[in-house]
Motif scaffolding. Structure first.
Motif, mmCIF file in Angstrom:
data_model
loop_
_atom_site.group_PDB
_atom_site.id
_atom_site.type_symbol
_atom_site.label_atom_id
_atom_site.label_comp_id
_atom_site.label_asym_id
_atom_site.label_seq_id
_atom_site.Cartn_x
_atom_site.Cartn_y
_atom_site.Cartn_z
ATOM 1 N N GLY A 19 -7.509 -2.161 -0.658
ATOM 2 C CA GLY A 19 -8.953 -2.151 -0.421
ATOM 3 C C GLY A 19 -9.353 -1.162 0.646
ATOM 4 N N THR A 20 -9.899 -1.668 1.736
ATOM 5 C CA THR A 20 -10.442 -0.803 2.782
ATOM 6 C C THR A 20 -9.384 -0.076 3.589
ATOM 7 O OG1 THR A 20 -10.551 -2.541 4.464
ATOM 8 C CG2 THR A 20 -12.469 -2.301 2.980
ATOM 9 N N LEU A 21 -8.114 -0.368 3.347
ATOM 10 C CA LEU A 21 -7.018 0.337 4.024
ATOM 11 C C LEU A 21 -6.481 1.498 3.193
ATOM 12 C CD1 LEU A 21 -5.226 -2.797 5.445
ATOM 13 C CD2 LEU A 21 -6.156 -0.929 6.821
ATOM 14 N N ARG A 22 -7.028 1.698 1.991
ATOM 15 C CA ARG A 22 -6.569 2.815 1.152
ATOM 16 C C ARG A 22 -7.105 4.143 1.697
ATOM 17 N NH1 ARG A 22 -7.256 1.319 -5.084
ATOM 18 N NH2 ARG A 22 -5.997 3.211 -5.321
ATOM 19 N N PRO A 23 -6.399 5.245 1.414
ATOM 20 C CA PRO A 23 -6.874 6.559 1.862
ATOM 21 C C PRO A 23 -8.313 6.803 1.417
ATOM 22 C CG PRO A 23 -4.654 6.736 1.002
ATOM 23 C CD PRO A 23 -5.129 5.325 0.692
ATOM 24 N N GLY A 26 -12.665 3.341 5.209
ATOM 25 C CA GLY A 26 -12.861 3.278 6.647
ATOM 26 C C GLY A 26 -11.713 2.709 7.458
ATOM 27 N N ASN A 27 -11.113 1.650 7.002
ATOM 28 C CA ASN A 27 -10.034 1.045 7.776
ATOM 29 C C ASN A 27 -8.742 1.853 7.716
ATOM 30 O OD1 ASN A 27 -11.364 -1.111 9.022
ATOM 31 N ND2 ASN A 27 -11.248 -2.324 7.160
ATOM 32 N N HIS A 28 -8.602 2.704 6.697
ATOM 33 C CA HIS A 28 -7.435 3.584 6.662
ATOM 34 C C HIS A 28 -7.470 4.521 7.858
ATOM 35 C CE1 HIS A 28 -5.106 7.170 5.665
ATOM 36 N NE2 HIS A 28 -4.313 6.330 5.017
ATOM 37 N N ASP A 29 -8.594 5.174 8.057
ATOM 38 C CA ASP A 29 -8.711 6.103 9.182
ATOM 39 C C ASP A 29 -8.583 5.366 10.515
ATOM 40 O OD1 ASP A 29 -9.046 8.135 7.378
ATOM 41 O OD2 ASP A 29 -11.198 8.345 7.700
ATOM 42 N N LEU A 30 -9.141 4.193 10.604
ATOM 43 C CA LEU A 30 -9.137 3.422 11.838
ATOM 44 C C LEU A 30 -7.734 2.936 12.213
ATOM 45 C CD1 LEU A 30 -10.954 2.075 14.013
ATOM 46 C CD2 LEU A 30 -11.039 0.082 12.505
ATOM 47 N N LEU A 31 -6.970 2.458 11.236
ATOM 48 C CA LEU A 31 -5.694 1.800 11.544
ATOM 49 C C LEU A 31 -4.439 2.548 11.091
ATOM 50 C CD1 LEU A 31 -6.753 -1.842 10.703
ATOM 51 C CD2 LEU A 31 -6.341 -0.886 12.968
ATOM 52 N N LEU A 32 -4.514 3.314 10.025
ATOM 53 C CA LEU A 32 -3.289 3.894 9.469
ATOM 54 C C LEU A 32 -3.095 5.380 9.754
ATOM 55 C CD1 LEU A 32 -3.197 2.081 6.013
ATOM 56 C CD2 LEU A 32 -1.961 1.494 8.100
ATOM 57 N N PRO A 56 -12.110 -6.361 -0.783
ATOM 58 C CA PRO A 56 -11.615 -7.140 -1.917
ATOM 59 C C PRO A 56 -10.598 -8.203 -1.520
ATOM 60 C CG PRO A 56 -10.355 -5.143 -1.746
ATOM 61 C CD PRO A 56 -11.379 -5.104 -0.628
ATOM 62 N N TYR A 57 -10.321 -9.075 -2.469
ATOM 63 C CA TYR A 57 -9.273 -10.075 -2.352
ATOM 64 C C TYR A 57 -8.349 -9.947 -3.563
ATOM 65 C CZ TYR A 57 -11.938 -12.848 1.077
ATOM 66 O OH TYR A 57 -12.613 -13.295 2.176
ATOM 67 N N ALA A 58 -7.051 -9.864 -3.328
ATOM 68 C CA ALA A 58 -6.069 -9.993 -4.400
ATOM 69 C C ALA A 58 -5.786 -11.486 -4.546
ATOM 70 C CB ALA A 58 -4.786 -9.238 -4.066
ATOM 71 N N VAL A 59 -5.897 -11.968 -5.776
ATOM 72 C CA VAL A 59 -5.659 -13.383 -6.075
ATOM 73 C C VAL A 59 -4.473 -13.450 -7.013
ATOM 74 C CG1 VAL A 59 -6.612 -15.457 -7.158
ATOM 75 C CG2 VAL A 59 -8.069 -13.996 -5.727
ATOM 76 N N GLU A 60 -3.463 -14.190 -6.602
ATOM 77 C CA GLU A 60 -2.253 -14.261 -7.422
ATOM 78 C C GLU A 60 -2.559 -14.935 -8.759
ATOM 79 O OE1 GLU A 60 1.513 -13.911 -4.943
ATOM 80 O OE2 GLU A 60 0.441 -15.601 -4.015
ATOM 81 N N LEU A 147 -11.106 1.207 -5.675
ATOM 82 C CA LEU A 147 -11.753 2.513 -5.596
ATOM 83 C C LEU A 147 -12.526 2.886 -6.858
ATOM 84 C CD1 LEU A 147 -8.988 4.602 -3.779
ATOM 85 C CD2 LEU A 147 -10.879 3.275 -2.786
ATOM 86 N N ALA A 148 -12.122 2.343 -7.997
ATOM 87 C CA ALA A 148 -12.775 2.655 -9.269
ATOM 88 C C ALA A 148 -14.010 1.799 -9.527
ATOM 89 C CB ALA A 148 -11.780 2.495 -10.420
#
Length: 150
Positions: A19-23, A26-32, A56-60, A147-148
């Protein structure tokens, strides 16, 4: 803010982010940014992706259902690993054993999109109560790609 519980030492596995940690998010730039060795496109089988309030949420889901979530397999720089793990837990509001968690950090196998070997990785999936609510009345993201969705 909830009290932080000191967690047991976790194995230094890569992270699967979807989700927000993908390249580009926003959180990608902030944390990764600058703290990773590799970021490889990958897929998590046995999960559905639901839209949340800005993330997003991944739900098993049963693997035989054929559901997958698109994301990246992120390998952290060794010197950044412990701090990054703590910061990701804080971002996801994950406290080991806390019944109020929105996410649970679990180890799952993910497959690299390039067809190379699968890898075990940390994944933040919806906590049981959140997952139940999403299954009942959540907005499923078709194709499992945050992203899509745009």
């Amino acid at each position: 803010m909830r009290e932080r519980i000191v967690s047991v030492i976790a194995p230094e596995l890569p992270f699967f982010v979807y989700g927000t940690l993908r390249p580009g998010e926003g959180n990608h730039d902030l944390l990764l940014r600058g703290r990773t060795l590799r970021e490889e496109p990958a897929r998590l089988s046995g999960a559905l992706l639901y839209d949340g309030p800005g993330y997003p949420y991944a739900v098993e889901a049963p693997v035989e259902a054929g559901a997958t979530v698109a994301g990246e397999l992120v390998t952290a720089r060794p010197e950044a690993y412990a701090r990054l793990l703590a910061e990701l837990d804080r971002l996801e509001e994950y406290v080991p054993g806390d019944p109020r968690n929105l996410y649970e950090r679990v180890v799952r196998e993910v497959v690299r999109v390039d067809g190379s070997a699968a890898a075990r990785a940390w994944v933040y999936v919806a906590a049981p109560a959140v997952a139940a609510g999403l299954r009942a009345r959540g907005n499923l993201i078709d194709g499992g790609d945050w992203l899509a969705r745009r």
